[in-house]
Design a protein around this motif. Structure first.
Motif, PDB file in Angstrom:
ATOM      1  N   ARG A  20     -43.447  31.634  41.321  1.00 14.03           N
ATOM      2  CA  ARG A  20     -43.847  30.243  41.507  1.00 14.03           C
ATOM      3  C   ARG A  20     -43.183  29.646  42.759  1.00 14.03           C
ATOM      4  N   THR A  21     -41.909  30.005  42.950  1.00 12.29           N
ATOM      5  CA  THR A  21     -41.199  29.507  44.127  1.00 12.29           C
ATOM      6  C   THR A  21     -41.909  29.935  45.404  1.00 12.29           C
ATOM      7  N   MET A  30     -43.922  21.590  31.312  1.00  9.31           N
ATOM      8  CA  MET A  30     -43.618  22.912  30.776  1.00  9.31           C
ATOM      9  C   MET A  30     -43.659  22.939  29.253  1.00  9.31           C
ATOM     10  N   ALA A  82     -42.397  19.220  36.452  1.00  2.90           N
ATOM     11  CA  ALA A  82     -42.522  20.571  35.919  1.00  2.90           C
ATOM     12  C   ALA A  82     -41.874  20.651  34.547  1.00  2.90           C
ATOM     13  N   ALA A 117     -40.098  33.112  31.122  1.00  5.18           N
ATOM     14  CA  ALA A 117     -40.071  31.864  31.902  1.00  5.18           C
ATOM     15  C   ALA A 117     -39.300  32.076  33.199  1.00  5.18           C
ATOM     16  N   LEU A 118     -38.205  32.869  33.116  1.00  2.00           N
ATOM     17  CA  LEU A 118     -37.395  33.089  34.314  1.00  2.00           C
ATOM     18  C   LEU A 118     -38.111  33.964  35.339  1.00  2.00           C
ATOM     19  N   THR A 119     -38.815  35.014  34.855  1.00  2.00           N
ATOM     20  CA  THR A 119     -39.463  35.897  35.820  1.00  2.00           C
ATOM     21  C   THR A 119     -40.582  35.174  36.555  1.00  2.00           C
ATOM     22  N   GLU A 120     -41.145  34.162  35.894  1.00  2.00           N
ATOM     23  CA  GLU A 120     -42.205  33.414  36.573  1.00  2.00           C
ATOM     24  C   GLU A 120     -41.657  32.567  37.707  1.00  2.00           C
ATOM     25  N   VAL A 121     -40.376  32.246  37.618  1.00  2.00           N
ATOM     26  CA  VAL A 121     -39.812  31.298  38.579  1.00  2.00           C
ATOM     27  C   VAL A 121     -39.942  31.803  40.008  1.00  2.00           C
ATOM     28  N   GLU A 122     -39.625  33.106  40.204  1.00  4.72           N
ATOM     29  CA  GLU A 122     -39.622  33.597  41.575  1.00  4.72           C
ATOM     30  C   GLU A 122     -41.016  33.517  42.198  1.00  4.72           C
ATOM     31  N   THR A 178     -48.870  31.404  37.564  1.00  5.97           N
ATOM     32  CA  THR A 178     -47.630  31.028  38.244  1.00  5.97           C
ATOM     33  C   THR A 178     -47.894  30.431  39.625  1.00  5.97           C
ATOM     34  N   VAL A 235     -39.238  18.641  39.897  1.00  7.06           N
ATOM     35  CA  VAL A 235     -38.461  19.132  38.755  1.00  7.06           C
ATOM     36  C   VAL A 235     -38.791  18.309  37.510  1.00  7.06           C
TER      37      VAL A 235
END
Lengths: 199, 287
Positions: free
Chosen positions: A146-147, A95, A91, A139-144, B101, A88
């Motif tokens: 990336r996870t 970021m 990143a 940025a939020l849509t990339e999170v999934e 990503t 975290v």
């Protein structure tokens, strides 16, 4: 170092103005100019507060100027900080340049569609609003994704991560770290007990 | 190829899957098997469940994202539901569309990026280095190792992402439109790396791909997915020549379109025209 000092200017300016001119109950006026009555007490308080803000800003500056991000992360990991926490931190730092880059792209594409991002200041401020939404949502849509990609690369695997490179750490650095720690403890103790004479 | 392998690398039997918070199943009654070294392509219209199939095949659904999974998904004969995240990554790798990503975003060099997975496994440093170099050579990014991963072209970044997955040495690879954001050169680089991988290491590859020319060149079999069900499956050349494909939003490979155009113009097609005719030549060479 200079940008860090510059970043404190707005705060320092407001500290000096408010304390010098509006210190409650102070009567030792330096000079009276109409309704303005700067006081010595206020100026002293302002100087103290400014020193605190500068000390804080410069400690952050020294830290970021002397410690490369990956060194920091490597050492946190070596000291047993969890891989999630380390990731975290890494990143978040990594970021910033990417967000700046994306902001540039969004501004360019919105400019191409006729948004006014130059000229009068209030217009530019208004231009920030349509910039924020696409930036945050992308940025939020990339999170999934990336996870999932991290998970597929064994991010949750139980063993302790392999340390890639040992950080150079000699006896002088260790002595300095311990010395500074002792100094902090002594300084705080002296300040709290009133031995330093600082209010 | 390795038809004699006892347990297939990946097998899906009567698999249905629905996402959390929905009642409908996105996948229904999927049966699919991948033997060692085989490449199976998946085509189909939008919303057919192709990406979901990838997540299920890779074991990430339901392990990482939850949801309801019926039927069995097995990697090397082991049910994916019994595997932990660390084991799963070593059995099956997954590559998504967007190269950006998929990079961890915390690595300063490509070397560290590829080392991310092996380090998570806590492997000894020497083994991490061996794997990074092996994976980098396999996908042809050895020259990029000292570079900053955030400063790569799309094709290079996708190759690095592929190398990062391969560094875990998975026996199966699941690819969700790995070339959709790449230019023709990037597509060829990734395609060649994948074909080499299957041939040299026996990795089984399940690959969702809109570029049917690429599938015609690489895939052994092709599966057509429509509304979460397998509408058709069989040898790549046969399925890709199916005249029903365009109606499903799948563009047939260029040689199939050319044949159709020739037939429409009344020109008879002579098979002796030579090996320039993509599908037949490529499939012929494979078998």
């Amino acid at each position: 170092m200079v940008p860090f000092a510059l970043a404190t200017i707005p705060l320092v300016a407001s500290i000096i103005l408010i304390n010098t001119f509006l210190f409650p109950g102070a009567t030792d006026t330096i000079v009276s100019i109409g309704p303005l009555a700067p006081t010595w007490t206020g100026l002293t308080a302002a100087a103290q507060a400014t020193l605190r803000v500068l000390a804080f800003a410069l400690s952050v500056a020294v830290f970021s100027l002397t410690t490369p991000t990956d060194d920091l992360l490597t050492d946190l990991e070596r000291r047993g900080v969890g891989r999630r926490a380390v990731f975290v931190i890494g990143a978040a730092i990594g970021m910033v340049p990417r967000l700046v880059e994306r902001a540039g792209e969004i501004v360019d594409s919105q400019r191409a569609r006729g948004l006014d991002t130059e000229g009068a200041r209030w217009r530019r401020v208004r231009g920030v609003v349509p910039l924020a939404a696409p930036m945050i949502s992308s940025a939020l849509t990339e999170v999934e994704e990336r996870t999932l990609a991290l998970e597929a690369r064994a991010f949750s695997a139980p063993p302790r991560r392999t340390t890639m490179r040992p950080l150079p750490d000699d006896s002088q650095q260790r002595a300095l770290r311990w010395g500074l720690l002792v100094f902090v403890v002594v300084a705080v103790a002296a300040s709290v007990s009133g031995a330093l004479g600082i209010p | 190829m390795s038809a004699s392998t006892p347990a297939p690398r990946l097998s899906l039997r009567d698999v249905s899957y629905g996402y959390v918070g929905t009642s409908a199943n996105v996948l229904q009654g999927i049966d699919l098997e991948l033997a060692e070294g085989r490449i199976v392509g998946v085509v189909g219209p939008n919303e057919a469940g192709k990406s979901t199939l990838c997540l299920v095949a890779a074991g990430l659904a339901p392990l990482a994202i939850g949801g309801r999974l019926d039927g069995t998904v097995e990697q090397d004969g082991v049910d994916t539901r019994t595997l932990s995240a660390g084991d799963l990554g070593q059995r099956v790798g997954i590559l998504f569309q967007n190269p950006v990503t998929q990079l961890s975003g915390t690595s300063v060099t490509v070397y560290e990026e590829i080392a991310f997975g092996p380090r998570n496994l806590g492997l000894p440093l020497g083994e991490v280095a061996t794997r990074v170099e092996w994976a980098a050579d396999l996908v042809g990014v050895r020259d990029l190792l000292p570079r900053d991963p955030a400063r790569l072209s799309g094709g290079q970044a996708q190759l690095v992402a592929l190398g990062s997955v391969l560094a875990l040495r998975p026996g199966t690879l699941v690819l969700d439109e790995p070339t959709s954001q790449l230019d023709p050169l990037g597509t060829r680089l990734v395609g060649d790396a994948l074909a080499d991988l299957a041939a040299e290491t026996g990795t089984a590859i399940l690959m969702v791909e809109h570029k049917t020319d690429l599938l015609a060149r690489m895939a052994d079999e092709v599966v057509v997915l429509v509304d979460g069900k397998i509408a058709k499956s069989g040898p790549a050349a046969e399925v890709l020549a199916d005249p029903a494909l365009p109606a499903l939003g799948v563009e047939p490979p260029s040689d199939v379109r050319l044949r159709a155009a020739l037939a429409e113009a009344g020109i008879s097609f002579d098979a002796s025209w030579g090996p320039a005719w993509g599908v037949q030549a490529a499939v012929g060479a494979r078998e």
